[in-house]
Motif scaffolding. Structure first.
Motif, PDB file in Angstrom:
ATOM      1  N   PHE A   1       1.139  -1.395  -0.047  1.00 47.57           N
ATOM      2  CA  PHE A   1      -0.077  -0.447   0.204  1.00 47.57           C
ATOM      3  C   PHE A   1       0.480   1.335  -0.305  1.00 47.57           C
ATOM      4  O   PHE A   1       1.758   1.969   0.781  1.00 47.57           O
TER       5      PHE A   1
ATOM      6  N   SER B   1      -9.724  -0.939   3.214  1.00 45.73           N
ATOM      7  CA  SER B   1      -8.378  -0.932   2.346  1.00 45.73           C
ATOM      8  C   SER B   1      -8.939  -1.588   0.802  1.00 45.73           C
ATOM      9  O   SER B   1      -9.633  -2.194   0.309  1.00 45.73           O
TER      10      SER B   1
ATOM     11  N   THR C   1      -4.541   1.584  -1.674  1.00 44.30           N
ATOM     12  CA  THR C   1      -4.804   2.986  -0.276  1.00 44.30           C
ATOM     13  C   THR C   1      -5.163   1.455   0.973  1.00 44.30           C
ATOM     14  O   THR C   1      -6.073   1.034   1.311  1.00 44.30           O
ATOM     15  N   LEU C   2      -4.780   1.734   2.301  1.00 46.57           N
ATOM     16  CA  LEU C   2      -4.879   1.147   3.244  1.00 46.57           C
ATOM     17  C   LEU C   2      -5.464   1.986   3.884  1.00 46.57           C
ATOM     18  O   LEU C   2      -5.829   3.473   4.197  1.00 46.57           O
ATOM     19  N   THR C   3      -6.456   1.422   4.861  1.00 46.11           N
ATOM     20  CA  THR C   3      -7.565   2.038   6.096  1.00 46.11           C
ATOM     21  C   THR C   3      -7.123   1.798   6.710  1.00 46.11           C
ATOM     22  O   THR C   3      -7.680   0.734   7.317  1.00 46.11           O
TER      23      THR C   3
ATOM     24  N   THR D   1      -5.997  -3.504  11.911  1.00 43.60           N
ATOM     25  CA  THR D   1      -6.168  -0.888  11.652  1.00 43.60           C
ATOM     26  C   THR D   1      -7.130  -1.135  12.381  1.00 43.60           C
ATOM     27  O   THR D   1      -7.105   0.175  11.739  1.00 43.60           O
TER      28      THR D   1
END
Length: 261
Positions: free
Chosen positions: A59, A128, A132-134, A157
C-alpha cells in the motif's frame, strides 16, 4: 471443604492484581482472512498488518476514518500531531485523515473490547482497496471496562479511545493539556498496530531487547512513547513537560527493520 479467611483474601488479591495489569493491546479471536487470500482482512490481531502500514510494498497511501460519540470530538491539534507522526515513520506517498464523524452515543458508562468491535461493524465505512490502506479510530463516551486505559488496539487496523479517561487525565492542577494527552494516546495505539513492542507475528522484531515484559507489549524506557504508563489515565500526567512523547531509538530501529522510517 471450608476455606480459611486468609486463603480467600489471598485469592482476591491475586485476581485484583491480574485485572489491574490489563494491557491496551486487545486480541480478538483471529479468524484470519475468511474472504480469500486476495482480500485484505480488517478483523485480525493488532500488529499483524504492521508491514502493510510501515512499508510501501503493498500500500502506498493511508486513509484514516474517525468516528466519535457526542461531546468527544478529537482535538484538532492532536490529529495534526498524529498525521506528522505517521508521515515521519511510514513509507507512504500520502497520509489522509478524513473529517471526523459524530455517531450516536452508546449510552454506556463503560465499553468492552467486543462492544467496540460491534460498534465498528455498525459505523465503519472505509476499507482497504488497491494501493490504499485504511485505518479506523473510534472515540467513545465512556471508560474501558477492564482498566483505566486511554485507548486500545483491538484489530489490525483499528484503535478505540475513551473520552472519560481523557477527562480524568486532563483534570486537576498541573494536568497535561487535552492536546498532549490525545496526541500521545493516538500515537501510542498506532505504535501497537505497527507491531511495537515485540508483538508475535507482526514482523516488527526487537533489534535490541527492550520489552517491559511485566507490562505487556511495551518499551522499558520510561521516556519512550511506548512506555506502558503512556496509556494510563492515572499515570500519564507525570511524564509531560511541554512536549508530546516520542519513540526512542530502539522502537525506531524496530520499525525501520520492518519497512518503516
Amino acid at each position: 471443604m471450608k476455606l480459611s479467611k486468609q486463603f480467600v483474601i489471598y485469592c482476591t488479591f491475586i485476581l485484583t492484581l491480574i485485572f489491574a495489569t490489563v494491557s491496551c493491546f486487545e486480541n480478538p479471536s483471529d479468524p484470519g482472512n475468511e474472504n480469500g487470500e486476495d482480500e485484505f482482512s480488517h478483523t485480525r490481531n493488532p500488529g499483524i498488518s504492521a508491514n502493510a502500514f510501515l512499508s510501501d510494498s503493498d500500500f502506498t497511501e493511508l486513509v484514516i476514518e474517525i468516528d466519535y460519540m457526542p461531546n468527544y470530538p478529537p482535538n484538532e491539534r492532536a490529529l495534526d500531531s498524529l498525521q506528522a507522526f505517521l508521515e515521519q515513520r511510514l513509507n507512504k506517498t500520502s497520509v489522509t485523515i478524513l473529517e471526523p464523524t459524530e455517531i450516536p452515543s452508546g449510552d454506556q458508562n463503560a465499553y468492552t473490547a467486543n462492544q467496540v468491535r460491534d460498534l465498528e461493524s455498525q459505523h465503519r465505512d472505509q476499507f482497504s482497496e488497491g494501493e490504499t490502506l485504511t485505518a479506523y479510530m473510534i472515540i467513545l463516551d465512556g471508560r474501558y471496562s477492564q482498566s483505566n486505559v486511554l485507548g486500545i488496539a483491538y484489530y489490525n487496523t483499528s484503535n478505540a479511545f475513551f473520552g472519560v479517561a481523557y477527562d480524568d487525565a486532563t483534570s486537576g492542577f498541573g494536568a497535561p493539556s487535552r492536546y498532549q494527552v490525545e496526541s500521545t494516546s493516538f500515537r501510542h495505539e498506532f505504535g501497537h498496530l505497527f507491531g511495537l513492542v515485540n508483538i508475535d507475528g507482526s514482523g516488527t522484531d526487537m533489534q535490541t531487547d527492550h520489552q517491559d515484559e511485566e507490562n505487556g507489549h511495551h518499551c522499558d524506557n520510561e521516556n519512550c512513547l511506548m512506555y506502558y504508563a503512556m496509556e494510563r489515565s492515572d499515570l500519564i500526567s507525570q511524564f509531560f513537560d511541554e512536549s508530546v512523547a516520542e519513540l526512542d531509538a530502539n522502537c525506531i530501529a524496530d520499525l525501520q527493520a520492518n519497512g518503516g522510517k
